[in-house]
Design a protein around this motif. Structure first.
Motif, PDB file in Angstrom:
ATOM      1  N   GLY A  53     -12.791 -26.676 -31.965  1.00  0.00           N
ATOM      2  CA  GLY A  53     -13.244 -26.388 -30.615  1.00  0.00           C
ATOM      3  C   GLY A  53     -14.656 -26.853 -30.364  1.00  0.00           C
ATOM      4  N   CYS A  54     -15.041 -26.819 -29.115  1.00  0.00           N
ATOM      5  CA  CYS A  54     -16.367 -27.284 -28.721  1.00  0.00           C
ATOM      6  C   CYS A  54     -17.465 -26.381 -29.253  1.00  0.00           C
ATOM      7  N   GLY A  55     -17.199 -25.088 -29.360  1.00  0.00           N
ATOM      8  CA  GLY A  55     -18.211 -24.157 -29.805  1.00  0.00           C
ATOM      9  C   GLY A  55     -18.399 -24.159 -31.305  1.00  0.00           C
ATOM     10  N   GLY A  56     -17.593 -24.935 -32.019  1.00  0.00           N
ATOM     11  CA  GLY A  56     -17.739 -25.021 -33.449  1.00  0.00           C
ATOM     12  C   GLY A  56     -16.912 -23.999 -34.202  1.00  0.00           C
ATOM     13  N   THR A  57     -16.452 -22.965 -33.543  1.00  0.00           N
ATOM     14  CA  THR A  57     -15.625 -21.966 -34.204  1.00  0.00           C
ATOM     15  C   THR A  57     -14.730 -21.295 -33.192  1.00  0.00           C
ATOM     16  N   LEU A  58     -13.536 -20.993 -33.613  1.00  0.00           N
ATOM     17  CA  LEU A  58     -12.598 -20.297 -32.740  1.00  0.00           C
ATOM     18  C   LEU A  58     -12.569 -18.815 -33.035  1.00  0.00           C
ATOM     19  N   VAL A  59     -13.176 -18.401 -34.122  1.00  0.00           N
ATOM     20  CA  VAL A  59     -13.085 -17.025 -34.563  1.00  0.00           C
ATOM     21  C   VAL A  59     -14.402 -16.313 -34.325  1.00  0.00           C
ATOM     22  N   ALA A  60     -14.324 -15.189 -33.619  1.00  0.00           N
ATOM     23  CA  ALA A  60     -15.518 -14.391 -33.382  1.00  0.00           C
ATOM     24  C   ALA A  60     -15.861 -13.613 -34.647  1.00  0.00           C
ATOM     25  N   PRO A  61     -17.132 -13.311 -34.837  1.00  0.00           N
ATOM     26  CA  PRO A  61     -17.528 -12.546 -36.019  1.00  0.00           C
ATOM     27  C   PRO A  61     -16.979 -11.121 -35.951  1.00  0.00           C
ATOM     28  N   GLU A  62     -16.725 -10.554 -37.110  1.00  0.00           N
ATOM     29  CA  GLU A  62     -16.276  -9.176 -37.202  1.00  0.00           C
ATOM     30  C   GLU A  62     -17.141  -8.449 -38.209  1.00  0.00           C
ATOM     31  N   GLY A  63     -17.221  -7.153 -38.081  1.00  0.00           N
ATOM     32  CA  GLY A  63     -17.981  -6.361 -39.027  1.00  0.00           C
ATOM     33  C   GLY A  63     -18.813  -5.316 -38.320  1.00  0.00           C
ATOM     34  N   PRO A  64     -19.553  -4.531 -39.069  1.00  0.00           N
ATOM     35  CA  PRO A  64     -20.321  -3.431 -38.491  1.00  0.00           C
ATOM     36  C   PRO A  64     -21.332  -3.860 -37.430  1.00  0.00           C
ATOM     37  N   ALA A  65     -22.057  -4.945 -37.670  1.00  0.00           N
ATOM     38  CA  ALA A  65     -23.064  -5.388 -36.694  1.00  0.00           C
ATOM     39  C   ALA A  65     -22.405  -5.840 -35.401  1.00  0.00           C
ATOM     40  N   SER A  66     -21.303  -6.575 -35.511  1.00  0.00           N
ATOM     41  CA  SER A  66     -20.576  -7.036 -34.331  1.00  0.00           C
ATOM     42  C   SER A  66     -20.009  -5.854 -33.562  1.00  0.00           C
ATOM     43  N   ASN A  67     -19.423  -4.909 -34.292  1.00  0.00           N
ATOM     44  CA  ASN A  67     -18.859  -3.727 -33.640  1.00  0.00           C
ATOM     45  C   ASN A  67     -19.935  -2.908 -32.946  1.00  0.00           C
ATOM     46  N   ALA A  68     -21.098  -2.792 -33.551  1.00  0.00           N
ATOM     47  CA  ALA A  68     -22.196  -2.037 -32.950  1.00  0.00           C
ATOM     48  C   ALA A  68     -22.652  -2.704 -31.653  1.00  0.00           C
ATOM     49  N   PHE A  69     -22.736  -4.038 -31.654  1.00  0.00           N
ATOM     50  CA  PHE A  69     -23.130  -4.738 -30.432  1.00  0.00           C
ATOM     51  C   PHE A  69     -22.079  -4.546 -29.339  1.00  0.00           C
ATOM     52  N   LEU A  70     -20.802  -4.665 -29.686  1.00  0.00           N
ATOM     53  CA  LEU A  70     -19.742  -4.494 -28.690  1.00  0.00           C
ATOM     54  C   LEU A  70     -19.716  -3.068 -28.153  1.00  0.00           C
ATOM     55  N   ASP A  71     -19.998  -2.084 -28.999  1.00  0.00           N
ATOM     56  CA  ASP A  71     -20.089  -0.688 -28.533  1.00  0.00           C
ATOM     57  C   ASP A  71     -21.234  -0.522 -27.542  1.00  0.00           C
ATOM     58  N   LYS A  72     -22.347  -1.180 -27.830  1.00  0.00           N
ATOM     59  CA  LYS A  72     -23.517  -1.130 -26.943  1.00  0.00           C
ATOM     60  C   LYS A  72     -23.177  -1.773 -25.595  1.00  0.00           C
ATOM     61  N   VAL A  73     -22.473  -2.896 -25.628  1.00  0.00           N
ATOM     62  CA  VAL A  73     -22.047  -3.565 -24.395  1.00  0.00           C
ATOM     63  C   VAL A  73     -21.144  -2.641 -23.598  1.00  0.00           C
ATOM     64  N   ASP A  74     -20.203  -2.010 -24.265  1.00  0.00           N
ATOM     65  CA  ASP A  74     -19.276  -1.090 -23.598  1.00  0.00           C
ATOM     66  C   ASP A  74     -20.035   0.067 -22.957  1.00  0.00           C
ATOM     67  N   ASP A  75     -20.985   0.630 -23.709  1.00  0.00           N
ATOM     68  CA  ASP A  75     -21.752   1.774 -23.228  1.00  0.00           C
ATOM     69  C   ASP A  75     -22.670   1.425 -22.060  1.00  0.00           C
ATOM     70  N   ARG A  76     -23.385   0.306 -22.168  1.00  0.00           N
ATOM     71  CA  ARG A  76     -24.415  -0.022 -21.182  1.00  0.00           C
ATOM     72  C   ARG A  76     -23.936  -0.902 -20.029  1.00  0.00           C
ATOM     73  N   CYS A  77     -22.861  -1.680 -20.251  1.00  0.00           N
ATOM     74  CA  CYS A  77     -22.411  -2.640 -19.240  1.00  0.00           C
ATOM     75  C   CYS A  77     -20.941  -2.442 -18.852  1.00  0.00           C
ATOM     76  N   GLY A  78     -20.287  -1.457 -19.427  1.00  0.00           N
ATOM     77  CA  GLY A  78     -18.846  -1.280 -19.294  1.00  0.00           C
ATOM     78  C   GLY A  78     -18.294  -1.167 -17.895  1.00  0.00           C
ATOM     79  N   LYS A  79     -19.073  -0.667 -16.959  1.00  0.00           N
ATOM     80  CA  LYS A  79     -18.582  -0.500 -15.582  1.00  0.00           C
ATOM     81  C   LYS A  79     -18.708  -1.778 -14.755  1.00  0.00           C
ATOM     82  N   LEU A  80     -19.474  -2.740 -15.229  1.00  0.00           N
ATOM     83  CA  LEU A  80     -19.620  -4.013 -14.514  1.00  0.00           C
ATOM     84  C   LEU A  80     -18.384  -4.875 -14.745  1.00  0.00           C
ATOM     85  N   SER A  81     -18.165  -5.831 -13.856  1.00  0.00           N
ATOM     86  CA  SER A  81     -16.935  -6.621 -13.920  1.00  0.00           C
ATOM     87  C   SER A  81     -17.171  -8.096 -14.234  1.00  0.00           C
ATOM     88  N   VAL A  82     -16.194  -8.648 -14.931  1.00  0.00           N
ATOM     89  CA  VAL A  82     -16.114 -10.083 -15.198  1.00  0.00           C
ATOM     90  C   VAL A  82     -14.721 -10.519 -14.752  1.00  0.00           C
TER      91      VAL A  82
END
Length: 114
Positions: A23-52
């Motif tokens: 792919g163009c981005g160099g990888t098709l697989v997103a990172p997984e693990g505690p740091a990634s999960n913590a960031f996604l939890d933060k996104v959910d908590d702080r930005c979860g009501k906004l829409s994409v």
């Protein structure tokens, strides 16, 4: 005697195939693990009501959602695999409907916070 069959894919062809599948981005697989999960939890908590693309972020982050583009791109952003501009371009390309700007600013702002 018949000649030996020529392989359909030569080593150079494998390199090209790998680049295409990468792919163009160099990888098709997103990172997984505690740091990634913590960031996604933060996104959910702080930005979860906004829409994409007309969908709330907390829905797009739901593990039962069939749409994984937001999750993958957001995990890549949080891991530093892509920058904020690439993130915005990728999301706006995949989710062209709706106004994504407030959600993108919120998520990118979390990266900038550290």
């Amino acid at each position: 005697m018949p000649r030996a069959l020529t392989p359909i894919i030569r080593p150079g062809g494998l390199l090209i195939l790998g680049a295409i599948l990468g792919g163009c981005g160099g990888t098709l697989v997103a990172p997984e693990g505690p740091a990634s999960n913590a960031f996604l939890d933060k996104v959910d908590d702080r930005c979860g009501k906004l829409s994409v693309g007309g969908q709330p972020i907390n829905y797009l982050l739901d593990v039962n959602s069939n749409v994984t583009t937001f999750l993958d791109e957001t995990a890549k952003l949080g891991a530093g695999m892509i920058d904020g501009q690439t993130y915005a371009n990728d999301l706006n390309s995949f989710y062209p409907t709706g106004n994504n700007q407030a959600a993108i600013r919120c998520v990118v702002g979390l990266v900038d916070e550290g």
